[in-house]
Scaffold this motif. Sequence first.
Motif, PDB file in Angstrom:
ATOM      1  N   ALA A  56      14.200  96.499 -81.480  1.00 12.17           N
ATOM      2  CA  ALA A  56      13.597  97.757 -81.014  1.00 12.17           C
ATOM      3  C   ALA A  56      12.852  97.471 -79.722  1.00 12.17           C
ATOM      4  O   ALA A  56      12.509  96.317 -79.432  1.00 12.17           O
ATOM      5  CB  ALA A  56      12.637  98.308 -82.048  1.00 12.17           C
ATOM      6  N   ILE A  57      12.596  98.526 -78.971  1.00 14.87           N
ATOM      7  CA  ILE A  57      11.704  98.398 -77.807  1.00 14.87           C
ATOM      8  C   ILE A  57      10.388  99.048 -78.208  1.00 14.87           C
ATOM      9  O   ILE A  57      10.349 100.232 -78.539  1.00 14.87           O
ATOM     10  CB  ILE A  57      12.322  99.056 -76.563  1.00 14.87           C
ATOM     11  CG1 ILE A  57      13.571  98.265 -76.158  1.00 14.87           C
ATOM     12  CG2 ILE A  57      11.310  99.102 -75.420  1.00 14.87           C
ATOM     13  CD1 ILE A  57      14.358  98.854 -75.031  1.00 14.87           C
ATOM     14  N   LYS A  62       1.768  97.526 -80.196  1.00 14.65           N
ATOM     15  CA  LYS A  62       2.200  97.623 -81.600  1.00 14.65           C
ATOM     16  C   LYS A  62       2.301  96.259 -82.267  1.00 14.65           C
ATOM     17  O   LYS A  62       2.378  96.152 -83.492  1.00 14.65           O
ATOM     18  CB  LYS A  62       3.569  98.329 -81.634  1.00 14.65           C
ATOM     19  CG  LYS A  62       3.947  98.871 -82.987  1.00 14.65           C
ATOM     20  CD  LYS A  62       5.205  99.720 -82.868  1.00 14.65           C
ATOM     21  CE  LYS A  62       5.693 100.159 -84.225  1.00 14.65           C
ATOM     22  NZ  LYS A  62       6.937 100.941 -84.099  1.00 14.65           N
ATOM     23  N   LYS A  63       2.287  95.160 -81.464  1.00 19.65           N
ATOM     24  CA  LYS A  63       2.546  93.820 -82.048  1.00 19.65           C
ATOM     25  C   LYS A  63       1.464  93.347 -83.012  1.00 19.65           C
ATOM     26  O   LYS A  63       1.863  92.761 -84.021  1.00 19.65           O
ATOM     27  CB  LYS A  63       2.767  92.798 -80.928  1.00 19.65           C
ATOM     28  CG  LYS A  63       3.908  93.138 -79.971  1.00 19.65           C
ATOM     29  CD  LYS A  63       5.248  93.291 -80.669  1.00 19.65           C
ATOM     30  CE  LYS A  63       5.737  94.668 -80.945  1.00 19.65           C
ATOM     31  NZ  LYS A  63       6.817  94.792 -81.878  1.00 19.65           N
ATOM     32  N   PHE A  75      10.812  94.062 -75.777  1.00 16.15           N
ATOM     33  CA  PHE A  75      11.960  93.995 -76.696  1.00 16.15           C
ATOM     34  C   PHE A  75      11.522  93.201 -77.928  1.00 16.15           C
ATOM     35  O   PHE A  75      11.022  92.086 -77.798  1.00 16.15           O
ATOM     36  CB  PHE A  75      13.125  93.290 -75.991  1.00 16.15           C
ATOM     37  CG  PHE A  75      14.374  93.185 -76.817  1.00 16.15           C
ATOM     38  CD1 PHE A  75      15.324  94.204 -76.792  1.00 16.15           C
ATOM     39  CD2 PHE A  75      14.610  92.080 -77.624  1.00 16.15           C
ATOM     40  CE1 PHE A  75      16.486  94.113 -77.552  1.00 16.15           C
ATOM     41  CE2 PHE A  75      15.773  91.977 -78.395  1.00 16.15           C
ATOM     42  CZ  PHE A  75      16.707  93.001 -78.347  1.00 16.15           C
ATOM     43  N   SER A  76      11.691  93.786 -79.109  1.00 14.58           N
ATOM     44  CA  SER A  76      11.135  93.168 -80.314  1.00 14.58           C
ATOM     45  C   SER A  76      12.237  92.873 -81.327  1.00 14.58           C
ATOM     46  O   SER A  76      13.081  93.737 -81.604  1.00 14.58           O
ATOM     47  CB  SER A  76      10.112  94.100 -80.954  1.00 14.58           C
ATOM     48  OG  SER A  76       9.100  94.396 -80.021  1.00 14.58           O
ATOM     49  N   ALA A 122       9.431  89.897 -77.919  1.00 10.89           N
ATOM     50  CA  ALA A 122       8.451  89.572 -78.958  1.00 10.89           C
ATOM     51  C   ALA A 122       9.240  89.139 -80.190  1.00 10.89           C
ATOM     52  O   ALA A 122      10.096  89.877 -80.688  1.00 10.89           O
ATOM     53  CB  ALA A 122       7.599  90.788 -79.290  1.00 10.89           C
ATOM     54  N   TYR A 123       8.980  87.918 -80.655  1.00 17.02           N
ATOM     55  CA  TYR A 123       9.564  87.427 -81.907  1.00 17.02           C
ATOM     56  C   TYR A 123       8.590  87.876 -82.993  1.00 17.02           C
ATOM     57  O   TYR A 123       7.448  87.401 -83.047  1.00 17.02           O
ATOM     58  CB  TYR A 123       9.707  85.911 -81.868  1.00 17.02           C
ATOM     59  CG  TYR A 123      10.456  85.405 -80.650  1.00 17.02           C
ATOM     60  CD1 TYR A 123      11.852  85.454 -80.600  1.00 17.02           C
ATOM     61  CD2 TYR A 123       9.783  84.891 -79.548  1.00 17.02           C
ATOM     62  CE1 TYR A 123      12.550  84.997 -79.473  1.00 17.02           C
ATOM     63  CE2 TYR A 123      10.463  84.435 -78.425  1.00 17.02           C
ATOM     64  CZ  TYR A 123      11.843  84.490 -78.398  1.00 17.02           C
ATOM     65  OH  TYR A 123      12.531  84.042 -77.282  1.00 17.02           O
ATOM     66  N   THR A 124       9.017  88.767 -83.864  1.00 17.13           N
ATOM     67  CA  THR A 124       8.057  89.459 -84.722  1.00 17.13           C
ATOM     68  C   THR A 124       8.738  89.944 -86.009  1.00 17.13           C
ATOM     69  O   THR A 124       9.774  89.407 -86.397  1.00 17.13           O
ATOM     70  CB  THR A 124       7.422  90.630 -83.914  1.00 17.13           C
ATOM     71  OG1 THR A 124       6.519  91.349 -84.740  1.00 17.13           O
ATOM     72  CG2 THR A 124       8.448  91.604 -83.359  1.00 17.13           C
TER      73      THR A 124
END
Length: 334
Positions: A56-57, A62-63, A75-76, A122-124
């Motif tokens: 998702a973008i 939000k992280k 970019f997540s 973002a690696y999440t």
Amino acid sequence: MKKAAYVTTLDNNRVQCTLCPHQCIINDCRQGLCLTRVNRSGVLYADNYCRPVSTAIDPIEKKPLYHFHPGSAIFSTGPNGCNLKCSFCQNYEISQSVLSLREFTPKELVKKVQRSNTIGIAYTYTEPYIWFETIMAIGESIRNLDLVNVMISNGYMEPQPLAELLEVVDAMNIDIKAMDDDFYKRLCKGTLAPVLRTCETVKKKIHLEITNLLVTGENDSDEAIEKLAKYIASNLGKDTPLHLSRYFPRYKLKSDPTEEEFMLRAWEIARDSLDYVYVGNMMTSDKANTYCPTCNTLLIERKGYSTQIMDNLASEQSTAGNCLSCGNSIAITL
Ligand code: SF4
């Protein structure tokens, strides 16, 4: 199939995964506690390699990361699996069961990030540390495109792989679940010490923010908040942003959501020790805003995921935060 990093070969086709503090000894045809590192005939494979569980973008807020390129989109994505077993996991559908997912090449993943027109990746979502091989495969290419790598992690790491990650990762948000080893053992099947060790190492090298989920009846006491805030102030620095996140019942834990009143009191308690404290997962009039800790000027206003950077945060062209009202430097990368 990608061979896993950080493995010791044992007898009888057994292996020991040394990536995280669990140090799982894994029999042939079995997987480690994180579900996605699998022993096949004495060789350990990272089955989640380059298989994103979802993409998702998202706003970087939000992280949550509030002091690292505020107002940007990122970019997540993340892997299937997790190396903790939190009974209150807010993402258990993707972290606590094995999913069948499409494998991309590292090049394809990098292209996706490049095409997203965001500041990076973002690696999440789950626990990106167990995506070690994937992050190492794409992190440098992302950097070479002048994009950033950020991790949202539980911090349950070993020093050597962490040192490798810190060569490519630009910022982290680490979840300190409680300043209480018994909490980690009872509710997460982990321990506290490796998480604190990770936070202290990360803070010395890159941008760090901390999250604490306030779980009703477990870590939502005045003493628990004070202990966490004082630890952060003494060991990571009082300029380290702390996100106090409201809990909602998920997965195995059914206790009520955190009292809103307590969330606000927790903010007051933490603010006694720290410069930047935020309340998340609930609407407040001002507890998601950034104020200058010296003169209290409003620097960033946040309403939901809408972020407005005020004119008095920095001079034009500057990427470092600075309160133009009093001249105080603000720990923010713009
Ligand atoms: S990364 Fe997974 S398999 Fe390896 S030690 Fe940790 S939980 Fe076990």
